[in-house]
Design a protein around this motif. Sequence first.
Motif, mmCIF file in Angstrom:
data_model
loop_
_atom_site.group_PDB
_atom_site.id
_atom_site.type_symbol
_atom_site.label_atom_id
_atom_site.label_comp_id
_atom_site.label_asym_id
_atom_site.label_seq_id
_atom_site.Cartn_x
_atom_site.Cartn_y
_atom_site.Cartn_z
ATOM 1 N N GLY A 22 37.837 5.020 20.671
ATOM 2 C CA GLY A 22 36.840 5.912 21.275
ATOM 3 C C GLY A 22 37.450 6.672 22.431
ATOM 4 N N ALA B 62 37.707 1.820 15.482
ATOM 5 C CA ALA B 62 37.318 2.283 14.152
ATOM 6 C C ALA B 62 38.490 3.066 13.570
ATOM 7 N N TRP C 97 40.343 5.978 11.905
ATOM 8 C CA TRP C 97 40.106 7.426 11.824
ATOM 9 C C TRP C 97 41.025 8.030 10.770
ATOM 10 N N TRP D 109 34.604 13.715 15.158
ATOM 11 C CA TRP D 109 34.428 12.381 14.549
ATOM 12 C C TRP D 109 34.308 11.306 15.635
ATOM 13 N N GLU E 205 30.820 11.522 17.187
ATOM 14 C CA GLU E 205 29.807 11.046 16.243
ATOM 15 C C GLU E 205 29.875 9.519 16.093
ATOM 16 N N THR E 206 31.076 8.984 16.051
ATOM 17 C CA THR E 206 31.275 7.557 15.792
ATOM 18 C C THR E 206 30.928 6.676 16.993
ATOM 19 N N PHE E 207 31.236 7.167 18.207
ATOM 20 C CA PHE E 207 31.133 6.294 19.382
ATOM 21 C C PHE E 207 29.985 6.641 20.337
#
Length: 174
Positions: A104, A135, A137, A149, A152-154
């Motif tokens: 992140g 995560a 990537w 991304w 959006e992810t974190f």
Amino acid sequence: MQLSWSHVVLNVRDTEKILDFYTETLGFSVSERGPLAENGPEIVFLSQDADEHHQLAVVNTRKDEDPSNSLNHLAFRVGSFDEVKTVKEKLEAADTKYRPLSHGNTLSLYFADPEGNGLEVFWDTPWHVSQPEGAIWDANLDEEQALAWVEETFKQRPVFVKREDADSEFVNRP
Ligand SMILES: [Fe+2]
């Protein structure tokens, strides 16, 4: 008192193979080398920082064939997303497997040197994110896509703020 990080020394089996990886693939230069004592094992000093004689050194003292077991990984920061891509291409050219992992607050590549020592090369994203976090990537994304991304992810994590707005004293402020 403040301790400022300087270097790591690794025990290695095959100095030339290791040097080839750290110089050709990761861009280190040999700053000096020589025996530790008369007829002693050779130590080779490596750096990419003019202010550090060595950021890394390898000593040819390792006899076992086991994978490295107490070192988790060494981590190196790069200053741009493009440099992460450069490392990715170098690793692919050297047939070295890597794992793209984002915390992140970073876009990282994790991999190992020829003797199994763990390495991470990372670029700081603009965000501070509560840790630990990770995560996978897609390292084929471009910078804009990768940052979109990350956001959006974190963004739902307990802490997700611009670095300059973070109140943790341990955030690296650009
Ligand atoms: Fe790390």
